[in-house]
Structures are given as structure tokens and as C-alpha cells.
Design an enzyme around this catalytic site. Sequence first.
Site, PDB file in Angstrom:
ATOM      1  N   TYR A 142       0.826  -1.212   0.000  1.00 34.60           N
ATOM      2  CA  TYR A 142       0.000   0.000   0.000  1.00 34.60           C
ATOM      3  C   TYR A 142       0.855   1.255   0.000  1.00 34.60           C
ATOM      4  O   TYR A 142       0.395   2.331  -0.362  1.00 34.60           O
ATOM      5  CB  TYR A 142      -0.954   0.018   1.202  1.00 34.60           C
ATOM      6  CG  TYR A 142      -2.047  -1.030   1.117  1.00 34.60           C
ATOM      7  CD1 TYR A 142      -1.862  -2.188   0.381  1.00 34.60           C
ATOM      8  CD2 TYR A 142      -3.256  -0.864   1.778  1.00 34.60           C
ATOM      9  CE1 TYR A 142      -2.849  -3.146   0.300  1.00 34.60           C
ATOM     10  CE2 TYR A 142      -4.250  -1.825   1.695  1.00 34.60           C
ATOM     11  CZ  TYR A 142      -4.034  -2.958   0.955  1.00 34.60           C
ATOM     12  OH  TYR A 142      -5.018  -3.909   0.874  1.00 34.60           O
ATOM     13  N   LYS A 187       3.373 -15.681   3.076  1.00 35.35           N
ATOM     14  CA  LYS A 187       3.394 -16.476   1.849  1.00 35.35           C
ATOM     15  C   LYS A 187       4.866 -16.750   1.540  1.00 35.35           C
ATOM     16  O   LYS A 187       5.390 -16.408   0.475  1.00 35.35           O
ATOM     17  CB  LYS A 187       2.690 -15.695   0.724  1.00 35.35           C
ATOM     18  CG  LYS A 187       2.461 -16.462  -0.559  1.00 35.35           C
ATOM     19  CD  LYS A 187       1.391 -17.535  -0.458  1.00 35.35           C
ATOM     20  CE  LYS A 187       1.352 -18.349  -1.755  1.00 35.35           C
ATOM     21  NZ  LYS A 187       0.428 -19.497  -1.671  1.00 35.35           N
ATOM     22  N   ASP A 219      -3.012 -18.365   2.144  1.00 32.96           N
ATOM     23  CA  ASP A 219      -4.139 -19.056   1.498  1.00 32.96           C
ATOM     24  C   ASP A 219      -4.727 -20.113   2.443  1.00 32.96           C
ATOM     25  O   ASP A 219      -5.944 -20.265   2.561  1.00 32.96           O
ATOM     26  CB  ASP A 219      -3.717 -19.664   0.143  1.00 32.96           C
ATOM     27  CG  ASP A 219      -2.357 -20.348   0.168  1.00 32.96           C
ATOM     28  OD1 ASP A 219      -1.678 -20.318   1.223  1.00 32.96           O
ATOM     29  OD2 ASP A 219      -1.968 -20.924  -0.866  1.00 32.96           O
ATOM     30  N   ASP A 243      -5.559  -6.842   5.412  1.00 31.14           N
ATOM     31  CA  ASP A 243      -6.748  -6.170   4.885  1.00 31.14           C
ATOM     32  C   ASP A 243      -7.780  -7.205   4.458  1.00 31.14           C
ATOM     33  O   ASP A 243      -8.963  -7.131   4.804  1.00 31.14           O
ATOM     34  CB  ASP A 243      -6.330  -5.281   3.698  1.00 31.14           C
ATOM     35  CG  ASP A 243      -7.471  -4.425   3.179  1.00 31.14           C
ATOM     36  OD1 ASP A 243      -8.419  -4.174   3.943  1.00 31.14           O
ATOM     37  OD2 ASP A 243      -7.408  -4.015   2.004  1.00 31.14           O
ATOM     38  N   ASP A 247     -11.488  -8.613   6.607  1.00 26.93           N
ATOM     39  CA  ASP A 247     -12.855  -8.575   6.063  1.00 26.93           C
ATOM     40  C   ASP A 247     -13.493  -9.954   6.188  1.00 26.93           C
ATOM     41  O   ASP A 247     -14.659 -10.087   6.553  1.00 26.93           O
ATOM     42  CB  ASP A 247     -12.851  -8.147   4.590  1.00 26.93           C
ATOM     43  CG  ASP A 247     -13.114  -6.653   4.424  1.00 26.93           C
ATOM     44  OD1 ASP A 247     -12.658  -5.884   5.281  1.00 26.93           O
ATOM     45  OD2 ASP A 247     -13.788  -6.265   3.442  1.00 26.93           O
TER      46      ASP A 247
HETATM   47  C1  IPM Z   1      -9.487  -0.876   5.671  1.00 27.62           C
HETATM   48  C2  IPM Z   1      -9.905  -0.274   4.363  1.00 27.62           C
HETATM   49  C3  IPM Z   1      -8.762   0.543   3.847  1.00 27.62           C
HETATM   50  C4  IPM Z   1      -7.579  -0.376   3.679  1.00 27.62           C
HETATM   51  C5  IPM Z   1      -9.026   1.264   2.525  1.00 27.62           C
HETATM   52  C6  IPM Z   1     -10.257   2.104   2.593  1.00 27.62           C
HETATM   53  C7  IPM Z   1      -7.824   2.069   2.092  1.00 27.62           C
HETATM   54  O1  IPM Z   1     -10.314  -1.240   3.466  1.00 27.62           O
HETATM   55  O2  IPM Z   1      -9.271  -0.135   6.633  1.00 27.62           O
HETATM   56  O3  IPM Z   1      -9.360  -2.097   5.739  1.00 27.62           O
HETATM   57  O4  IPM Z   1      -7.535  -1.140   2.725  1.00 27.62           O
HETATM   58  O5  IPM Z   1      -6.690  -0.341   4.510  1.00 27.62           O
HETATM   59 MN    MN Z   2     -10.128  -3.258   4.208  1.00 23.59          MN
END
Ligand code: IPM
Ligand code: MN
Length: 353
Positions: A142, A187, A219, A243, A247
Site C-alpha cells: 500500500y 506467503k 491461502d 486487509d 474482512d
Molecule cells: C481498511 C480499508 C482501507 C484499507 C481502505 C479504505 C484504504 O479497506 O481499513 O481495511 O484497505 O486499509
Molecule cells: Mn479493508
Amino acid sequence: MNLKIAVLPGDGIGPEISRQGVDVMTAVCEKFGHNVEYRYAICGADAIDKVGDPFPEETFDTCLWADAVLFSAVGDPKFDNNPNAKVRPEQGLLAMRKKLGLFANIRPVETFKCLIHKSPLRPELVEGADFICIRELTGGMYFGEKYEDNDKAYDTNAYTRPEIERILRVAYSYARRRRKHLTVVDKANVLASSRLWRKIAQEIAPEYPDVETDYMYVDNAAMRMIQEPRFFDVMVTENTFGDILTDEGSVISGSMGLLPSASTGEKTPVFEPIHGSWPQAKGLNIANPLAQVLSVAMLFEYFNLTEEGALIRKAVNASLDANVRTPEIQVEGGERYGTDAVGAWIVDYIKKA
Ligand code: IPM
Ligand code: MN
């Protein structure tokens, strides 16, 4: 205690949930005799519209002034489908992380008994799952060198020894306070950066003999999280993997609207829900404020104000038990409460406690 709080409501449902977070914070401070001062600042698409910068200098200054930042969400669909946009709301979030040196992102994955039926996993798999993902937040792809033209593009996944070592040590300190099990996710069978992570982890693991360390490819970790979420206690990983995995972790619990996070490091720590700005729900008073409210609990706990944090958690659980819930987690036939009504109920509970 005197607390100076920078409030960054941001975009979409951000302002609505932010108000509930602030109200809860104020109620807890009144109850425990803390002095709290708020300063509001703009960020995200809101700040692009107003001053052309998603994390303006003034907002940065407000964050530096504060003891903690209460952040809500940024993002707006008008930028999402426009690859040519010069500035994006998300850049504001990345700038905030970088400028405040927030290298450690703590994302707990907890299940709530009364919401287990909302999980996409079978209840017997998910019941009792309780782990935290520690995501490195200021390095890797990033932030690495990038290149982009019409025919070629790349992002560089660079990590240095000090960056890896400091996040591993944060992870070990959490593991020590929990069930003493750390999973290092990488990885290393393919990526050089991952091999350095694993090498450094293997070097420092002997300093934490009380913690059981294991290593897992990303993975495999993604699979294990849904097959056997109870396996995990603390996992630590680089920015991109973290990240994605967080999620995945967030839906295990049954509602993304319930999970808070903390980002800590060199300067002012930031507390925020892990969900995004949900622009489609903006102004509808349907967004779940609980992740924001629980991020206030994490804020108190960061300052070792554990009773304050515990009271917020108790109030949140009580609201769920009383079926005071926003539409997406309400039981069939149950009354659907608005964002503000859930917040008000929790404030009331805290005042009476
Ligand atoms: C998170 C979000 C951010 C990230 C985005 C919005 C840049 O998805 O905080 O996980 O990927 O870090
Ligand atoms: Mn995110």
C-alpha cells in the site's frame, strides 16, 4: 482523567454513527468523572469537496493535539468507478495512518451469542470463536514504490527488519495477555518479503517461550478461518493480507456492523469501526452504531480505563439482549430501531448503571 478527542466523522454513514460514539463517550466520562474535550475535523470525500485534500493539514494538527482519534468512515461512490480520479477519499485514511505512524492495526473477531444465526457459518463452527488479527498498517504494497502507465503497472511489497520486528512484538504482547497462541501468516513459499517476516519471527520467538508460535501460509489461513475459526487466538500479518483476512473475519461474527478496531503506533492512536462508509445508507438512520460504540470501549481500554470499557460492552450486550437493534440484525418481526435510537438506549443504560 483529562481526555482530548479528535472526532473525524468522514463520509456516508460516518456522521450518524459518530454522533452515537460521541454521546456514549460523553455519558461514560460523566459517570466516571473524566473531563473530555472534543475537536471536530474533516477527512475523506467531505474534505476533498471542501478543500481538495482528503486529510488536510488542519485535520492532522487536530489529531496531533488529541490523546485519541475517534474516526468513523471515508469513501464515496463517485470516486470508486473513476480510475482517473486524481485524489481519492481512501488516500486520506492512508495519509492519516502514515503521518501518525499507526503501524499496528488491532482487529478483534468476536462472536455475539444472539447473532450467531446471522453468521454464514454453521453455529457449531463459529460459537466461541474469539481471535484478534494484528495487521501491519504502514508498510508493504500500500505504501511501496508504484508505477502505472497504460500497459504496465506494479506495486512493491517492501518490508524492513525494524518494521517487521516491531509489529511482531506487538503481536506477542497481545498473545501473552490472551491464550498465548500466535499464528504468523505469510506467503513464504513464494514471496521474498514473507521469507524475511518468517525469518525474523523465528529469531524472536524464543524470547517468548510462554507463547506457542505457528506459521501459516495466507491461502491456508483464509481457509482455516472458515473451517475452524476457534483455532486462532492472535494472528499477525502484513498490510495486504491483513486487509483481506480481516474482512473475512468480520463476517464470521454475523455482523460487520459490530466490530471495532484500534490503530496504534508512534503518535495519536485511532479508534474506528472496521466497516466502511456505506454510502447507500447515508442519512437513512439505519446504520448500526455498535462498531463505533465498541471502538469507544477500545479507546478507554487503551488508556487502561477498563471499567469504562467494560460498562460500554455491558451496555451493548444489554441492547442486543433487549432486541434494541438496527434492521440488519433484528430478529424476524422485531421492532427496527434507528441508529440514533440504539445510541440513545445505550446512553440511557450507562446513565442508569
Ligand atoms: C481498511 C480499508 C482501507 C484499507 C481502505 C479504505 C484504504 O479497506 O481499513 O481495511 O484497505 O486499509
Ligand atoms: Mn479493508
